[in-house]
Every structure is written in structure tokens, then in C-alpha cells.
Design a protein around this motif. Structure first.
Motif, PDB file in Angstrom:
ATOM      1  N   ALA A   1      12.043  20.430 -24.733  1.00 58.86           N
ATOM      2  CA  ALA A   1      12.255  18.971 -24.920  1.00 58.86           C
ATOM      3  C   ALA A   1      12.927  18.271 -23.695  1.00 58.86           C
ATOM      4  O   ALA A   1      12.549  17.121 -23.087  1.00 58.86           O
TER       5      ALA A   1
ATOM      6  N   ARG B   1      10.339  18.006 -21.028  1.00 59.79           N
ATOM      7  CA  ARG B   1       9.316  16.761 -21.092  1.00 59.79           C
ATOM      8  C   ARG B   1      10.271  15.119 -21.072  1.00 59.79           C
ATOM      9  O   ARG B   1       9.486  14.443 -21.107  1.00 59.79           O
TER      10      ARG B   1
ATOM     11  N   GLN C   1      12.630  14.348 -22.863  1.00 59.68           N
ATOM     12  CA  GLN C   1      13.438  13.899 -24.097  1.00 59.68           C
ATOM     13  C   GLN C   1      14.598  14.600 -24.338  1.00 59.68           C
ATOM     14  O   GLN C   1      14.954  15.451 -23.633  1.00 59.68           O
ATOM     15  N   PRO C   2      15.591  13.747 -24.943  1.00 61.34           N
ATOM     16  CA  PRO C   2      16.931  14.379 -25.262  1.00 61.34           C
ATOM     17  C   PRO C   2      16.737  15.437 -26.428  1.00 61.34           C
ATOM     18  O   PRO C   2      16.164  15.494 -27.114  1.00 61.34           O
TER      19      PRO C   2
END
Length: 61
Positions: free
Chosen positions: A45, A48, A50-51
Motif C-alpha cells: 500500500a 502504491r 496509499q496510506p
């Protein structure tokens, strides 16, 4: 995890990072997640952009 795990730390920041890491692993275990799978999902994640989800958030998915 305890003080003895941090005797080899050479810096305060390293000790804090280790404590965070151990806390995430133990939280994953308490939530019924396999720690290795949780860390892999969190790392992917982050890669990517994202968090990463916390263990209790990952249980809901």
C-alpha cells in the motif's frame, strides 16, 4: 516486547522505530492476522502511495 529487545539500539530513533514495528506485529496477532501478511500488505500500500491500513482496519476488509 520489553526493554531487553532494545539493548542493541544505537539511537533513540532506532529504538522508536523498533518499538513501532513490534507494536504493529503484536497488534496484527491480536487481530487474528498473520504478521508477515499484514506487513506485506502495508508495504505494498505504501509503495502504491496509499496510506497503509492498521491491523484493526485490515480486519474489516
Amino acid at each position: 516486547m520489553g526493554r531487553k529487545n532494545h539493548y542493541g539500539s544505537r539511537s533513540r530513533r532506532g529504538t522508536q522505530a523498533a518499538a513501532l514495528f513490534y507494536s504493529l506485529l503484536e497488534s496484527a496477532k491480536l487481530c487474528g492476522l498473520e504478521p508477515k501478511a499484514y506487513l506485506r500488505a502495508a508495504a505494498l500500500a505504501a509503495l502504491r502511495g496509499q496510506p497503509p491500513l492498521l491491523p484493526h482496519q485490515m480486519m474489516a476488509h
